[in-house]
Write an enzyme that holds these catalytic residues in place. Structure first.
Site, short mmCIF file in Angstrom:
data_model
loop_
_atom_site.label_atom_id
_atom_site.label_comp_id
_atom_site.label_asym_id
_atom_site.label_seq_id
_atom_site.Cartn_x
_atom_site.Cartn_y
_atom_site.Cartn_z
CD GLN A 112 -3.07 -0.87 2.59
OE1 GLN A 112 -2.46 -1.61 3.25
NE2 GLN A 112 -3.56 -0.34 2.55
CG HIS A 115 -7.32 -6.32 5.20
ND1 HIS A 115 -9.04 -5.80 4.92
CD2 HIS A 115 -6.43 -5.62 4.32
CE1 HIS A 115 -8.82 -4.69 3.89
NE2 HIS A 115 -7.57 -3.97 3.65
NI NI Z 1 -6.12 -2.70 3.28
#
Ligand code: NI
Length: 167
Positions: free
Chosen positions: A51, A133
């Site tokens: 991310q 996740h």
């Molecule tokens: Ni996430």
């Protein structure tokens, strides 16, 4: 330490597959510290290196209320899962979107900590959801990829509108 910019879905870089960490050097330690700071600041309960556009198998997680339980997982592998649980998830890369996703209820995850020590962690509840996740991110997968094509389309439209308003 520094705050890192977080990639926004549907950025194609979120689909990259993370490589294993082979050496725990200063760069990896700094990345973990910066990711933890970025996660707490957001605020969020988990962040994967993917991310922040670093494609290494590193995630930071803290599901505690008072930021007292930071886990740094290098090269995490889920070994055993049990049960299933449908719960609402969100993601720092998909701001403002919350959808139900089915996950294992309990799991055992093996990983290396920042000292290079092998850790085996039995997780359930929110921690188990968060681990699944974040490991998805390392495999190029965002939680909305678990939803129907119709829902994915709606989410992309909503995010595109948000981007136009804030641009
Ligand atoms: Ni996430």
């Amino acid at each position: 330490m520094a705050l890192l910019p977080i990639l926004r879905y549907p950025d194609p870089r979120l689909k990259k597959i993370a490589q294993p960490v082979v050496e725990i050097d200063e760069r990896v330690r700094r990345l973990a510290a910066d990711m933890a700071e970025t996660m707490y600041e957001a605020p969020g309960i988990g962040l994967a290196a993917t991310q922040v556009d670093v494609h290494l198998q590193l995630v930071v997680i803290d599901v505690s209320e008072d930021k007292s339980d930071l886990h740094v997982l290098l090269n995490p592998r889920i070994e055993r899962t049990e049960g299933s649980h449908l719960g609402e998830e969100g993601c720092l890369s998909v701001p403002g979107i919350y959808e139900k996703v089915e996950r294992a209820e309990k799991l055992t995850v093996h990983y290396l900590d920042l000292e290079g020590k092998k850790v085996s962690l039995l997780a359930e509840g929110l921690l188990a959801v968060c681990i699944q996740h974040e490991i998805d991110h390392l495999n190029g997968k965002v939680f909305v990829d678990h939803l129907s094509q119709l829902k994915q389309g709606r989410i992309r439209n909503k995010l595109a509108k948000q981007a136009r308003v804030t641009a």
